[in-house]
Design a protein around this motif. Structure first.
Motif, PDB file in Angstrom:
ATOM      1  N   GLY A 190      40.200 -30.088  49.708  1.00  0.00           N
ATOM      2  CA  GLY A 190      40.846 -30.939  48.702  1.00  0.00           C
ATOM      3  C   GLY A 190      42.349 -30.766  48.813  1.00  0.00           C
ATOM      4  N   GLY A 238      46.583 -33.312  44.034  1.00  0.00           N
ATOM      5  CA  GLY A 238      47.668 -32.835  43.180  1.00  0.00           C
ATOM      6  C   GLY A 238      47.696 -31.326  43.006  1.00  0.00           C
ATOM      7  N   ARG A 239      46.593 -30.734  42.607  1.00  0.00           N
ATOM      8  CA  ARG A 239      46.606 -29.309  42.306  1.00  0.00           C
ATOM      9  C   ARG A 239      46.776 -28.461  43.561  1.00  0.00           C
ATOM     10  NH1 ARG A 239      48.442 -25.226  39.613  1.00  0.00           N
ATOM     11  NH2 ARG A 239      47.022 -23.461  39.524  1.00  0.00           N
ATOM     12  N   ASP A 275      40.023 -33.120  53.543  1.00  0.00           N
ATOM     13  CA  ASP A 275      40.087 -34.086  52.431  1.00  0.00           C
ATOM     14  C   ASP A 275      39.604 -35.430  52.982  1.00  0.00           C
ATOM     15  OD1 ASP A 275      42.024 -34.227  49.560  1.00  0.00           O
ATOM     16  OD2 ASP A 275      41.089 -36.038  50.378  1.00  0.00           O
ATOM     17  N   PRO A 276      38.762 -36.135  52.233  1.00  0.00           N
ATOM     18  CA  PRO A 276      38.318 -37.455  52.694  1.00  0.00           C
ATOM     19  C   PRO A 276      39.476 -38.454  52.820  1.00  0.00           C
ATOM     20  CG  PRO A 276      36.985 -36.702  50.842  1.00  0.00           C
ATOM     21  CD  PRO A 276      38.129 -35.746  50.970  1.00  0.00           C
ATOM     22  N   ARG A 292      46.247 -37.564  52.884  1.00  0.00           N
ATOM     23  CA  ARG A 292      46.402 -36.266  52.209  1.00  0.00           C
ATOM     24  C   ARG A 292      46.141 -35.104  53.159  1.00  0.00           C
ATOM     25  NH1 ARG A 292      44.111 -37.066  46.024  1.00  0.00           N
ATOM     26  NH2 ARG A 292      45.656 -38.618  45.463  1.00  0.00           N
ATOM     27  N   HIS A 345      34.466 -31.038  53.124  1.00  0.00           N
ATOM     28  CA  HIS A 345      34.070 -29.629  53.206  1.00  0.00           C
ATOM     29  C   HIS A 345      32.884 -29.429  54.150  1.00  0.00           C
ATOM     30  CE1 HIS A 345      31.211 -31.160  50.257  1.00  0.00           C
ATOM     31  NE2 HIS A 345      30.475 -30.083  50.467  1.00  0.00           N
ATOM     32  N   VAL A 357      38.902 -29.743  44.234  1.00  0.00           N
ATOM     33  CA  VAL A 357      38.353 -31.107  44.304  1.00  0.00           C
ATOM     34  C   VAL A 357      38.068 -31.570  42.875  1.00  0.00           C
ATOM     35  CG1 VAL A 357      37.350 -30.747  46.598  1.00  0.00           C
ATOM     36  CG2 VAL A 357      35.960 -30.257  44.570  1.00  0.00           C
ATOM     37  N   GLU A 399      39.267 -24.202  41.683  1.00  0.00           N
ATOM     38  CA  GLU A 399      39.925 -24.705  40.479  1.00  0.00           C
ATOM     39  C   GLU A 399      38.914 -24.996  39.363  1.00  0.00           C
ATOM     40  OE1 GLU A 399      42.635 -24.754  39.200  1.00  0.00           O
ATOM     41  OE2 GLU A 399      43.892 -24.153  40.869  1.00  0.00           O
ATOM     42  N   LYS A 400      39.376 -24.792  38.154  1.00  0.00           N
ATOM     43  CA  LYS A 400      38.610 -25.163  36.968  1.00  0.00           C
ATOM     44  C   LYS A 400      38.619 -26.667  36.820  1.00  0.00           C
ATOM     45  CE  LYS A 400      41.275 -26.827  34.745  1.00  0.00           C
ATOM     46  NZ  LYS A 400      42.146 -28.008  34.993  1.00  0.00           N
ATOM     47  N   GLY A 421      41.067 -20.878  38.963  1.00  0.00           N
ATOM     48  CA  GLY A 421      42.479 -21.215  38.797  1.00  0.00           C
ATOM     49  C   GLY A 421      43.020 -21.182  37.381  1.00  0.00           C
ATOM     50  N   GLN A 457      45.500 -20.223  35.732  1.00  0.00           N
ATOM     51  CA  GLN A 457      46.848 -19.730  36.022  1.00  0.00           C
ATOM     52  C   GLN A 457      47.495 -19.033  34.829  1.00  0.00           C
ATOM     53  OE1 GLN A 457      50.006 -22.697  35.754  1.00  0.00           O
ATOM     54  NE2 GLN A 457      48.526 -24.317  36.158  1.00  0.00           N
ATOM     55  N   TRP A 468      39.443 -39.939  38.153  1.00  0.00           N
ATOM     56  CA  TRP A 468      38.268 -39.277  37.577  1.00  0.00           C
ATOM     57  C   TRP A 468      38.571 -38.701  36.191  1.00  0.00           C
ATOM     58  CZ3 TRP A 468      39.765 -34.337  36.778  1.00  0.00           C
ATOM     59  CH2 TRP A 468      40.750 -33.819  37.624  1.00  0.00           C
ATOM     60  N   GLU A 479      38.364 -30.242  30.893  1.00  0.00           N
ATOM     61  CA  GLU A 479      39.200 -30.428  32.087  1.00  0.00           C
ATOM     62  C   GLU A 479      40.568 -29.782  31.925  1.00  0.00           C
ATOM     63  OE1 GLU A 479      41.620 -31.601  35.225  1.00  0.00           O
ATOM     64  OE2 GLU A 479      42.111 -31.997  33.145  1.00  0.00           O
ATOM     65  N   HIS A 530      42.295 -24.320  29.632  1.00  0.00           N
ATOM     66  CA  HIS A 530      43.268 -23.238  29.850  1.00  0.00           C
ATOM     67  C   HIS A 530      43.482 -22.452  28.540  1.00  0.00           C
ATOM     68  CE1 HIS A 530      44.446 -24.075  33.957  1.00  0.00           C
ATOM     69  NE2 HIS A 530      44.593 -25.358  33.673  1.00  0.00           N
TER      70      HIS A 530
HETATM   71  N1  LIG Z   1      44.629 -24.792  37.376  1.00  0.00           N
HETATM   72  C1  LIG Z   1      45.364 -25.809  37.006  1.00  0.00           C
HETATM   73  O1  LIG Z   1      46.332 -25.660  36.299  1.00  0.00           O
HETATM   74  C2  LIG Z   1      45.002 -27.195  37.456  1.00  0.00           C
HETATM   75  C3  LIG Z   1      45.944 -28.227  37.383  1.00  0.00           C
HETATM   76  C4  LIG Z   1      45.567 -29.502  37.814  1.00  0.00           C
HETATM   77  C5  LIG Z   1      44.274 -29.738  38.262  1.00  0.00           C
HETATM   78  N2  LIG Z   1      43.387 -28.702  38.299  1.00  0.00           N
HETATM   79  C6  LIG Z   1      42.005 -28.911  38.742  1.00  0.00           C
HETATM   80  O2  LIG Z   1      41.992 -29.027  40.163  1.00  0.00           O
HETATM   81  C7  LIG Z   1      40.958 -29.933  40.560  1.00  0.00           C
HETATM   82  C8  LIG Z   1      41.565 -31.023  41.412  1.00  0.00           C
HETATM   83  O3  LIG Z   1      42.496 -31.733  40.626  1.00  0.00           O
HETATM   84  P1  LIG Z   1      43.631 -32.626  41.296  1.00  0.00           P
HETATM   85  O4  LIG Z   1      44.573 -32.987  40.206  1.00  0.00           O
HETATM   86  O5  LIG Z   1      44.147 -31.973  42.515  1.00  0.00           O
HETATM   87  O6  LIG Z   1      42.766 -33.913  41.694  1.00  0.00           O
HETATM   88  P2  LIG Z   1      43.082 -34.974  42.845  1.00  0.00           P
HETATM   89  O7  LIG Z   1      42.189 -36.113  42.589  1.00  0.00           O
HETATM   90  O8  LIG Z   1      44.562 -35.163  42.915  1.00  0.00           O
HETATM   91  O9  LIG Z   1      42.653 -34.180  44.164  1.00  0.00           O
HETATM   92  C9  LIG Z   1      41.334 -33.864  44.497  1.00  0.00           C
HETATM   93  C10 LIG Z   1      41.193 -34.045  45.994  1.00  0.00           C
HETATM   94  O10 LIG Z   1      39.917 -33.561  46.411  1.00  0.00           O
HETATM   95  C11 LIG Z   1      39.522 -34.388  47.489  1.00  0.00           C
HETATM   96  N3  LIG Z   1      38.087 -34.229  47.739  1.00  0.00           N
HETATM   97  C12 LIG Z   1      37.037 -34.790  47.073  1.00  0.00           C
HETATM   98  N4  LIG Z   1      35.861 -34.430  47.629  1.00  0.00           N
HETATM   99  C13 LIG Z   1      36.170 -33.599  48.661  1.00  0.00           C
HETATM  100  C14 LIG Z   1      35.376 -32.909  49.635  1.00  0.00           C
HETATM  101  N5  LIG Z   1      34.050 -33.005  49.636  1.00  0.00           N
HETATM  102  N6  LIG Z   1      36.009 -32.155  50.558  1.00  0.00           N
HETATM  103  C15 LIG Z   1      37.362 -32.073  50.578  1.00  0.00           C
HETATM  104  N7  LIG Z   1      38.155 -32.715  49.685  1.00  0.00           N
HETATM  105  C16 LIG Z   1      37.566 -33.464  48.746  1.00  0.00           C
HETATM  106  C17 LIG Z   1      39.918 -35.777  47.018  1.00  0.00           C
HETATM  107  O11 LIG Z   1      39.947 -36.729  48.073  1.00  0.00           O
HETATM  108  C18 LIG Z   1      41.287 -35.507  46.439  1.00  0.00           C
HETATM  109  O12 LIG Z   1      42.336 -35.663  47.386  1.00  0.00           O
HETATM  110  C19 LIG Z   1      40.315 -30.455  39.272  1.00  0.00           C
HETATM  111  O13 LIG Z   1      39.156 -29.708  38.987  1.00  0.00           O
HETATM  112  C20 LIG Z   1      41.381 -30.187  38.223  1.00  0.00           C
HETATM  113  O14 LIG Z   1      40.847 -29.972  36.929  1.00  0.00           O
HETATM  114  C21 LIG Z   1      43.725 -27.444  37.926  1.00  0.00           C
END
Ligand SMILES: NC(=O)c1ccc[n+]([C@@H]2O[C@H](COP(=O)([O-])OP(=O)(O)OC[C@H]3O[C@@H](n4cnc5c(N)ncnc54)[C@H](O)[C@@H]3O)[C@@H](O)[C@H]2O)c1
Length: 333
Positions: free
Chosen positions: A10, A13-14, A35-36, A40, A57, A76, A98-99, A125, A127, A163, A176, A180
């Motif tokens: 994945g 963003g995170r 990442d699909p 990215r 994955h 993811v 990540e959570k 995660g 944090q 999502w 989601e 935290h």
């Molecule tokens: N700890 C934190 O503070 C924090 C902050 C933001 C997001 N998150 C968590 O992180 C996770 C991801 O959030 P995000 O904002 O990055 O989402 P996002 O949608 O920006 O990124 C997720 C990525 O995962 C990829 N993905 C999906 N299926 C996959 C697979 N089978 N193999 C590889 N990659 C795959 C998607 O294509 C996408 O690029 C969520 O669970 C979110 O809750 C945590």
């Protein structure tokens, strides 16, 4: 020092925040990315000069194992955990996930049991457990007579990812995002005794004012959690707020002190004698990543503040709150 070879699953963003950490950690080599979304995964690969690039994955796990990687990071969307952790467990690879780690409690429990059996190093995660400000809050709460009122809030707008706007794909804002602070409450007070929650929809309209046509999650929710030692916490979450917002974080009223923790920014400590305003000084995601990589390098996981098994307890508390929103019943533990 041998580099710790990590695979990134994945690259959204995170993962960007974890990648920023790894750019500051010479002991880490980003050895594989997946990442699909081609743009990215390719951007992530370019950032680290990484040659092993996979579409997801499954492809990554088909090619990688303990001889080629030392650990994986998984970020993811909440409903995409179909084998992301199991692949790591099967290969004996420590992972940081990540959570929320899943929206399926049975899958979470099964993964936790497999991790225990394999004695695998894991981290979630959460944090905020690495934040200097939360450490200060914990130190004060641990010193004081425990009882009292806690008010927590995460109030804002609707985050970007597709999502996030559907409750079935994000779990709701509590699970989601506000998880935290929910996890922070468990860190401060231990396990909950009961939870009651309510939520509202209908303020935000799907397909209007830039809101996704998919939107069906809660506009706001309120959760009341009883802990031992006379602690009652009220945690509110909202995503309808637009131009002006209230303070987010935790306000803890102790008998002789008010701890006003302003989410990831500063902590105001008030007593009859003084008011102190303390700014955040650390990068808590960097500390989380350093704790995980250090555990992988040394085999000593004591620096990890939220291993999978513990993170699952916060997730289950969030699921219990969602159940209470649906049934309007108090859930006792
Ligand atoms: N700890 C934190 O503070 C924090 C902050 C933001 C997001 N998150 C968590 O992180 C996770 C991801 O959030 P995000 O904002 O990055 O989402 P996002 O949608 O920006 O990124 C997720 C990525 O995962 C990829 N993905 C999906 N299926 C996959 C697979 N089978 N193999 C590889 N990659 C795959 C998607 O294509 C996408 O690029 C969520 O669970 C979110 O809750 C945590």
């Amino acid at each position: 020092m041998e580099k710790i070879r990590v695979g990134l699953i994945g690259c959204g963003g995170r993962m960007g925040a974890h990648m920023k950490s790894f750019e500051q950690m010479p002991e880490v080599e980003v050895a594989a990315v997946a990442d699909p979304i081609a743009e990215r995964r390719e951007n992530a690969a370019k950032r680290f000069g990484c040659k092993r690039v996979y579409a997801d994955h499954r492809e990554l796990y088909a090619a990688e194992n303990k001889n080629t990687l030392d650990a994986v990071l998984i970020a993811v969307e909440p409903t995409a955990h179909d084998g992301t952790e199991e692949g790591a467990i099967d290969r004996g690879l420590p992972f940081l996930v990540e959570k929320p780690m899943t929206l399926d409690v049975k899958q979470g429990r099964k993964i936790a049991a497999q991790i225990k059996e394999k004695k695998l190093i894991t981290a979630v995660g959460f944090q905020d457990r690495y934040l200097d400000l939360m450490e200060m809050v914990k130190a004060e709460v641990d010193k004081a007579p425990k009882g009292g009122l806690v008010y927590g809030a995460w109030v804002g707008g609707i985050p970007g990812p597709w999502w996030w706007q559907k409750k079935s794909t994000c779990g709701g804002q509590l699970v989601e995002q506000n998880i935290h602070l929910l996890d922070g409450l468990r860190w401060l007070y231990g396990e909950a005794e009961s939870v009651w929650a309510t939520c509202t929809t209908g303020m935000i309209h799907a397909g209007q004012n830039g809101v996704s046509p998919l939107y069906d999650t809660d506009d706001h929710s309120t959760v009341v959690i009883r802990f031992a030692n006379h602690v009652t916490a009220t945690l509110v979450s909202a995503c309808y707020s637009r131009s002006v917002r209230p303070n987010c974080g935790l306000v803890i009223t102790l008998p002789d002190m008010i701890l006003d923790y302003r989410l990831r920014n500063n902590l105001i400590i008030r007593t009859a004698e003084e008011t102190r305003d303390i700014p955040r000084k650390v990068d808590q995601t960097l500390l989380l990543d350093q704790a995980f990589i250090n555990a992988v390098r040394t085999g000593d996981a004591s620096g990890i503040r939220s291993p999978y098994e513990d993170g699952l307890k916060s997730l289950e508390l969030g699921f219990a709150a969602n159940e209470s929103m649906e049934t309007e019943q108090v859930i006792h533990f």
